[in-house]
Design a protein around this motif. Sequence first.
Motif, PDB file in Angstrom:
ATOM      1  N   UNK A  44      -1.744   2.357   5.716  1.00 54.10           N
ATOM      2  CA  UNK A  44      -1.853   1.599   6.961  1.00 54.10           C
ATOM      3  C   UNK A  44      -0.916   2.222   7.994  1.00 54.10           C
ATOM      4  N   UNK A  45      -1.317   2.144   9.265  1.00 55.86           N
ATOM      5  CA  UNK A  45      -0.521   2.760  10.329  1.00 55.86           C
ATOM      6  C   UNK A  45      -0.222   1.715  11.409  1.00 55.86           C
ATOM      7  N   UNK A  46       0.988   1.179  11.361  1.00 60.32           N
ATOM      8  CA  UNK A  46       1.392   0.119  12.291  1.00 60.32           C
ATOM      9  C   UNK A  46       2.686   0.451  13.017  1.00 60.32           C
ATOM     10  N   UNK A  47       2.991   1.710  13.162  1.00 58.72           N
ATOM     11  CA  UNK A  47       4.257   2.130  13.760  1.00 58.72           C
ATOM     12  C   UNK A  47       4.446   1.505  15.133  1.00 58.72           C
ATOM     13  N   UNK A  48       5.644   0.921  15.333  1.00 60.32           N
ATOM     14  CA  UNK A  48       5.996   0.358  16.621  1.00 60.32           C
ATOM     15  C   UNK A  48       5.468  -1.028  16.883  1.00 60.32           C
ATOM     16  N   UNK A  93       3.121 -10.476 -12.431  1.00 61.68           N
ATOM     17  CA  UNK A  93       2.900  -9.257 -13.205  1.00 61.68           C
ATOM     18  C   UNK A  93       2.675  -8.130 -12.205  1.00 61.68           C
ATOM     19  N   UNK A  94       3.481  -7.078 -12.297  1.00 62.20           N
ATOM     20  CA  UNK A  94       3.433  -5.992 -11.313  1.00 62.20           C
ATOM     21  C   UNK A  94       2.826  -4.732 -11.890  1.00 62.20           C
ATOM     22  N   UNK A  95       2.111  -4.027 -11.035  1.00 61.08           N
ATOM     23  CA  UNK A  95       1.570  -2.704 -11.339  1.00 61.08           C
ATOM     24  C   UNK A  95       2.019  -1.741 -10.251  1.00 61.08           C
ATOM     25  N   UNK A  96       2.587  -0.610 -10.632  1.00 60.79           N
ATOM     26  CA  UNK A  96       2.838   0.494  -9.707  1.00 60.79           C
ATOM     27  C   UNK A  96       1.959   1.653 -10.137  1.00 60.79           C
ATOM     28  N   UNK A  97       1.518   2.452  -9.172  1.00 68.61           N
ATOM     29  CA  UNK A  97       0.660   3.583  -9.496  1.00 68.61           C
ATOM     30  C   UNK A  97       1.033   4.814  -8.711  1.00 68.61           C
ATOM     31  N   UNK A  98       0.406   5.949  -9.006  1.00 66.57           N
ATOM     32  CA  UNK A  98       0.681   7.178  -8.265  1.00 66.57           C
ATOM     33  C   UNK A  98       0.344   7.027  -6.787  1.00 66.57           C
ATOM     34  N   UNK A  99       0.983   7.814  -5.960  1.00 65.98           N
ATOM     35  CA  UNK A  99       0.723   7.803  -4.531  1.00 65.98           C
ATOM     36  C   UNK A  99      -0.777   7.953  -4.272  1.00 65.98           C
ATOM     37  N   UNK A 100      -1.324   7.066  -3.450  1.00 64.77           N
ATOM     38  CA  UNK A 100      -2.736   7.137  -3.093  1.00 64.77           C
ATOM     39  C   UNK A 100      -3.684   6.441  -4.052  1.00 64.77           C
ATOM     40  N   UNK A 101      -3.144   5.789  -5.086  1.00 69.59           N
ATOM     41  CA  UNK A 101      -4.014   5.156  -6.093  1.00 69.59           C
ATOM     42  C   UNK A 101      -4.251   3.672  -5.803  1.00 69.59           C
ATOM     43  N   UNK A 102      -4.198   3.291  -4.544  1.00 65.93           N
ATOM     44  CA  UNK A 102      -4.286   1.884  -4.167  1.00 65.93           C
ATOM     45  C   UNK A 102      -5.556   1.211  -4.695  1.00 65.93           C
ATOM     46  N   UNK A 103      -6.699   1.837  -4.500  1.00 71.95           N
ATOM     47  CA  UNK A 103      -7.953   1.223  -4.939  1.00 71.95           C
ATOM     48  C   UNK A 103      -8.010   1.123  -6.456  1.00 71.95           C
ATOM     49  N   UNK A 104      -7.444   2.106  -7.157  1.00 73.37           N
ATOM     50  CA  UNK A 104      -7.391   2.035  -8.616  1.00 73.37           C
ATOM     51  C   UNK A 104      -6.531   0.852  -9.060  1.00 73.37           C
ATOM     52  N   UNK A 116       0.819  -1.215   0.000  1.00 68.06           N
ATOM     53  CA  UNK A 116       0.000   0.000   0.000  1.00 68.06           C
ATOM     54  C   UNK A 116       0.854   1.268   0.000  1.00 68.06           C
ATOM     55  N   UNK A 117       0.226   2.377  -0.279  1.00 65.76           N
ATOM     56  CA  UNK A 117       0.924   3.664  -0.269  1.00 65.76           C
ATOM     57  C   UNK A 117       1.585   3.918   1.080  1.00 65.76           C
ATOM     58  N   UNK A 118       2.813   4.413   1.017  1.00 63.92           N
ATOM     59  CA  UNK A 118       3.572   4.762   2.222  1.00 63.92           C
ATOM     60  C   UNK A 118       3.974   6.236   2.205  1.00 63.92           C
ATOM     61  N   UNK A 119       4.171   6.797   1.002  1.00 58.49           N
ATOM     62  CA  UNK A 119       4.598   8.188   0.914  1.00 58.49           C
ATOM     63  C   UNK A 119       5.919   8.386   1.614  1.00 58.49           C
ATOM     64  N   UNK A 120       5.984   9.393   2.467  1.00 53.98           N
ATOM     65  CA  UNK A 120       7.213   9.666   3.209  1.00 53.98           C
ATOM     66  C   UNK A 120       7.258   8.926   4.539  1.00 53.98           C
ATOM     67  N   UNK A 121       6.326   7.993   4.745  1.00 53.45           N
ATOM     68  CA  UNK A 121       6.339   7.182   5.958  1.00 53.45           C
ATOM     69  C   UNK A 121       5.503   7.727   7.087  1.00 53.45           C
ATOM     70  N   UNK A 122       4.775   8.822   6.851  1.00 55.81           N
ATOM     71  CA  UNK A 122       3.958   9.419   7.899  1.00 55.81           C
ATOM     72  C   UNK A 122       2.487   9.430   7.542  1.00 55.81           C
ATOM     73  N   UNK A 123       1.921  10.629   7.453  1.00 51.42           N
ATOM     74  CA  UNK A 123       0.480  10.766   7.237  1.00 51.42           C
ATOM     75  C   UNK A 123       0.018  10.215   5.894  1.00 51.42           C
TER      76      UNK A 123
END
Length: 485
Positions: free
Chosen positions: A211-215, A454-465, A200-207
């Motif tokens: 998913x949020x599983x820190x620690x 077969x892999x697909x990468x997409x823009x940040x936040x495009x998980x459902x797409x 799933x999207x991670x971005x810069x690792x914060x907001x």
Amino acid sequence: MEADPSVELTGLGAAETVSGIRAGTLRAEACVQALLDRAERLKDLNAFITLDRAGALAAARAVDASRQAGHALPPLAGLPIVVKDNINSAGLPTTGGTPALRHQQPRRNAPSLQKLVDAGAIVLGKTNLHELAFGITSTNLSAFAGPVRNPYDRTRIAGGSSGGTAAALAARIASAGLGTDTGGSARVPAALCGVVGLRPSVGNGGAQRRYHDAGEVVPISHTRDTVGPMGRTVADVALLDSVIAGSALPGAINLSGLRIGVPASFWAGLDGQVEAVMAAAKARLAAAGVNFVDVDIPGLMALNSQVSFQIALHEPIADLPEYLRTTGALQLTLADIAQQVASPDVKLAFGAILADVFGPAYAEVMAVHRPRMQSLYAGYFATHGLAAMMFPTTVLPAVAIDAAQGSSSVSIDGGEPVATFDTFIRNTDPGSNAGIPGLSLHGGMTADRLPVGLALDGPLGSDRTLLGIGLSIEALLGTAPAPVL
């Protein structure tokens, strides 16, 4: 109503299992019992570190009793899942596949797992992995784990580091489960075992994280690590994702006219059989109306080499001790863990971590190189109007297990030896470093009857797409045939 004895319980998908239990045509206890029995029969795969027979059966009986009493069931009620053994789980050890953590007992579930449990999922057990998730073969040499074996050929790797989850899914021990992904750890084993894995999207690792599983996950990198749902089908993965992310299920996306990028650098130097499978898949998708845009991302691979190890071998210095403090189960230092590492490749990595080899480069990586990667990807998708990019998940199918790990190289079609780790993560690592979402699904089988991803990468936040595109591609190409076990 009793379960139909003709139903092959171990072959059911996640949605089929949940709907059958809800309708009363399946009993959760019967499903769990069948899968636990299969796990025991196939224990030579080394897919599990811990099986929770008593806990899983008790949870299943509770689901059946609740349904019989007429209570409303939560969305995943009775669904048996498997969980990678670096994800915190209340009541079960979380070992990270490493001796120092063998008896670690977390106080609570990681948030992503807790959401699945709250929705009624039943944990069958904790799955094996490459030690401390630092590798892509799942050839774990610690005494209590052992190498994970690929269900399609027990002499070959399952991929890693989430190899145990992938092997359990492919072997029909469960239809869905959790892995983690730092540089490809959910998608590489999914590809090699013919299943599906989502980063799933991670971005810069914060907001920007989905998913949020820190620690609550044994860490490598707080800016790159993420839990990743895995399943035998895209629909299985989408079901878990919808519960973890709290979003609606995606619908299939029309392939006709869909613009998908084909970056040449991700298609170069492929094993001949992988190339043949992917060419056939691409041709079928083009015939279905996909508009492939043959355009590369210049400079991306070189830039990735300035980012990958520089993050993954520096951030554990702070992240692993913080995890141990947060979990609070064991009084250990980073050096204590490193001293007990059993797998030679992981011990080598921890030598670099303890020496902080990449510490001097870290600030520039995070301030300059990683943002450049993210900008390259964002520009690639936007400039060319692409919904996603497509490529082979790995350049090779599963290779032979090196039980002694005396070799760290592989050969592509008889060519000069190349580094095993670098070769298998080549295509999944760049998107991981940029924090964008990635999906690996089944692309086809080689002439040797090994799965190709077969892999697909997409823009940040495009998980459902991505999941929606995956649903449509899978409907066209099909899923992997069950291995002969």
